[in-house]
Design a protein around this motif. Sequence first.
Motif, PDB file in Angstrom:
ATOM      1  N   ALA A 112      -2.650  -2.630  -1.780  1.00 35.02           N
ATOM      2  CA  ALA A 112      -3.108  -1.312  -1.324  1.00 35.02           C
ATOM      3  C   ALA A 112      -4.579  -1.381  -0.928  1.00 35.02           C
ATOM      4  CB  ALA A 112      -2.884  -0.281  -2.413  1.00 35.02           C
ATOM      5  N   THR A 113      -5.376  -2.110  -1.673  1.00 36.73           N
ATOM      6  CA  THR A 113      -6.796  -2.261  -1.337  1.00 36.73           C
ATOM      7  C   THR A 113      -6.964  -3.031  -0.028  1.00 36.73           C
ATOM      8  OG1 THR A 113      -7.327  -2.297  -3.692  1.00 36.73           O
ATOM      9  CG2 THR A 113      -9.012  -3.108  -2.208  1.00 36.73           C
ATOM     10  N   ILE A 114      -6.178  -4.074   0.141  1.00 31.59           N
ATOM     11  CA  ILE A 114      -6.256  -4.861   1.387  1.00 31.59           C
ATOM     12  C   ILE A 114      -5.848  -3.988   2.578  1.00 31.59           C
ATOM     13  CG2 ILE A 114      -5.205  -6.787   2.652  1.00 31.59           C
ATOM     14  CD1 ILE A 114      -5.077  -8.287  -0.020  1.00 31.59           C
ATOM     15  N   GLU A 115      -4.811  -3.169   2.415  1.00 34.18           N
ATOM     16  CA  GLU A 115      -4.368  -2.279   3.502  1.00 34.18           C
ATOM     17  C   GLU A 115      -5.468  -1.317   3.903  1.00 34.18           C
ATOM     18  OE1 GLU A 115      -0.402  -0.300   3.701  1.00 34.18           O
ATOM     19  OE2 GLU A 115      -0.096  -1.393   1.825  1.00 34.18           O
ATOM     20  N   HIS A 118       3.921  -4.558   1.163  1.00 36.15           N
ATOM     21  CA  HIS A 118       3.707  -3.524   0.150  1.00 36.15           C
ATOM     22  C   HIS A 118       5.019  -2.807  -0.161  1.00 36.15           C
ATOM     23  CE1 HIS A 118       2.362   0.407  -1.473  1.00 36.15           C
ATOM     24  NE2 HIS A 118       1.509  -0.371  -2.119  1.00 36.15           N
ATOM     25  N   ASP A 119       5.793  -2.454   0.853  1.00 34.75           N
ATOM     26  CA  ASP A 119       7.085  -1.791   0.629  1.00 34.75           C
ATOM     27  C   ASP A 119       8.023  -2.676  -0.198  1.00 34.75           C
ATOM     28  OD1 ASP A 119       6.257   0.421   2.024  1.00 34.75           O
ATOM     29  OD2 ASP A 119       7.263  -0.134   3.901  1.00 34.75           O
ATOM     30  N   HIS A 120       8.046  -3.970   0.116  1.00 35.91           N
ATOM     31  CA  HIS A 120       8.900  -4.890  -0.636  1.00 35.91           C
ATOM     32  C   HIS A 120       8.457  -4.979  -2.101  1.00 35.91           C
ATOM     33  CE1 HIS A 120      10.506  -5.875   3.214  1.00 35.91           C
ATOM     34  NE2 HIS A 120      11.202  -6.933   2.780  1.00 35.91           N
ATOM     35  N   LEU A 121       7.148  -5.006  -2.323  1.00 32.93           N
ATOM     36  CA  LEU A 121       6.641  -5.047  -3.699  1.00 32.93           C
ATOM     37  C   LEU A 121       6.988  -3.770  -4.459  1.00 32.93           C
ATOM     38  CD1 LEU A 121       3.135  -6.731  -3.335  1.00 32.93           C
ATOM     39  CD2 LEU A 121       5.145  -7.648  -4.492  1.00 32.93           C
ATOM     40  N   VAL A 122       6.902  -2.629  -3.790  1.00 32.32           N
ATOM     41  CA  VAL A 122       7.259  -1.354  -4.427  1.00 32.32           C
ATOM     42  C   VAL A 122       8.739  -1.376  -4.822  1.00 32.32           C
ATOM     43  CG1 VAL A 122       7.582   1.120  -4.021  1.00 32.32           C
ATOM     44  CG2 VAL A 122       5.439   0.015  -3.377  1.00 32.32           C
ATOM     45  N   PRO A 145       0.872  -3.663  10.004  1.00 32.91           N
ATOM     46  CA  PRO A 145       2.313  -3.484   9.765  1.00 32.91           C
ATOM     47  C   PRO A 145       2.884  -4.541   8.800  1.00 32.91           C
ATOM     48  CG  PRO A 145       1.857  -3.388  12.119  1.00 32.91           C
ATOM     49  CD  PRO A 145       0.584  -3.778  11.424  1.00 32.91           C
ATOM     50  N   TYR A 146       2.356  -5.740   8.810  1.00 29.37           N
ATOM     51  CA  TYR A 146       2.832  -6.792   7.907  1.00 29.37           C
ATOM     52  C   TYR A 146       2.437  -6.493   6.455  1.00 29.37           C
ATOM     53  CZ  TYR A 146       3.606  -9.261  12.274  1.00 29.37           C
ATOM     54  OH  TYR A 146       4.038  -9.600  13.517  1.00 29.37           O
TER      55      TYR A 146
END
Length: 141
Positions: free
Chosen positions: A16-19, A35-39, A29-30
């Motif tokens: 989230a910080t990197i985003e 992030h979505d996969h980690l969630v 987008p990557y």
Amino acid sequence: MTDFYRAVHPLLAVLATIERGARSTHLLPYFRDVHDHLVLLNEEVAAQRDLLATVLEANMAVISVEQTKVGVRQNATIEQLTILATGFLPLTDGPFKPMDSGVVVGSKLYAVHSNYLEWPMESSTARGGPGSPTTTWSRTG
């Protein structure tokens, strides 16, 4: 499962910080996809942990029921042995002296009577606490 959770969960905050700090828009987008996969992984691990806790609780409930059944059988056995001992112990010539004895099973009193040879005894029954009779033994003579 715990190790996997410990590996995935901290990555959520880092990503989230990197985003938020990403200056390159073509990589954004990557980062969001990762992030979505980690969630999703984090939620799946939490769901599996909850399922495992539920299964363990159900197993403990089954064990508790089985232990209760064993306890009930043991209590019935002890009750029968007490009745048997109440009947036969006063008749032995061993170290036991004859005695007045009885046991309450359910709502019935099972009693064996045998006078002490040295001290004859008499009994009297009186009302004790609320609704409970009390038997008192005293020496005569």
